[in-house]
Design a protein around this motif. Sequence first.
Motif, PDB file in Angstrom:
ATOM      1  N   ILE A 157       0.837  -1.214   0.000  1.00 56.91           N
ATOM      2  CA  ILE A 157       0.000   0.000   0.000  1.00 56.91           C
ATOM      3  C   ILE A 157       0.866   1.255   0.000  1.00 56.91           C
ATOM      4  N   LYS A 160       1.900   1.859  -3.541  1.00 51.73           N
ATOM      5  CA  LYS A 160       0.773   2.426  -4.294  1.00 51.73           C
ATOM      6  C   LYS A 160       0.612   3.917  -3.972  1.00 51.73           C
ATOM      7  N   MET A 161       0.689   4.250  -2.678  1.00 53.93           N
ATOM      8  CA  MET A 161       0.565   5.651  -2.269  1.00 53.93           C
ATOM      9  C   MET A 161       1.696   6.496  -2.842  1.00 53.93           C
ATOM     10  N   GLU A 172      -6.554  11.068  -3.832  1.00 54.13           N
ATOM     11  CA  GLU A 172      -6.623   9.604  -3.833  1.00 54.13           C
ATOM     12  C   GLU A 172      -5.726   9.019  -2.742  1.00 54.13           C
ATOM     13  N   MET A 173      -4.575   9.640  -2.550  1.00 51.80           N
ATOM     14  CA  MET A 173      -3.655   9.221  -1.485  1.00 51.80           C
ATOM     15  C   MET A 173      -4.300   9.331  -0.113  1.00 51.80           C
ATOM     16  N   ARG A 175      -7.254   9.079   0.865  1.00 54.99           N
ATOM     17  CA  ARG A 175      -8.235   8.032   1.173  1.00 54.99           C
ATOM     18  C   ARG A 175      -7.576   6.783   1.756  1.00 54.99           C
ATOM     19  N   LEU A 176      -6.296   6.611   1.478  1.00 56.12           N
ATOM     20  CA  LEU A 176      -5.580   5.415   1.925  1.00 56.12           C
ATOM     21  C   LEU A 176      -4.862   5.608   3.270  1.00 56.12           C
TER      22      LEU A 176
END
Length: 196
Positions: A157, A160-161, A172-173, A175-176
């Motif tokens: 993750i 991905k970030m 979008e970042m 949200r994680l």
Amino acid sequence: MRYQEIRAEFDKETVTVYQAYNKNIALSAIRNNKFEKPFSFNRMTWIKPSFLWLMERSNWGNKSNQDYILKIKIKRECWERALSIGVLTDPDKQVYSTGYEWEKQFKEAKVHIQWDPERTLKGGKLKERTIQVGISRYLIEEYNNDWISEIDDLTPIVKKMNQLRRAGKYKEMKRLLPNEKLYPLNKEIEKRIGVR
């Protein structure tokens, strides 16, 4: 937010802290839910409840020997006991009456407390400060055997970030991100570690 306060992801039983390690240490820890050699039991290990602070420190898992990001759930009772015996890494005048008093306590400390600037998603420094806690070699076996409830691998993750970060996709970042909120402490511990 106050100038210095603990914000963390936590539930009734555990509080989440983060550490970054190399592949050999990390994969063994993930597999066994505890640390094993080549993890060093002879030196201080630092745990951090701020995800973004560790991201800045490890350059999103791109620094040498910090390429695996671990999410470690530890028992709240152990976390609070560590804070209750912690000694700050500098002689804060609001906590210690004299430099001599601080020096004496620091020399004997089994837990070190340090406050560092909290970070933004883009890595910038905030005026608010976040805590990192140093567990000395005198407590490290106990930390490993008794405090830890769960170790998870956040490396995928984080990668991905980091891709989103490089693309400038901060919404979008966001949200994680973990849900870090103010961690409640009694006044005695707050005073001891310089919460304000």
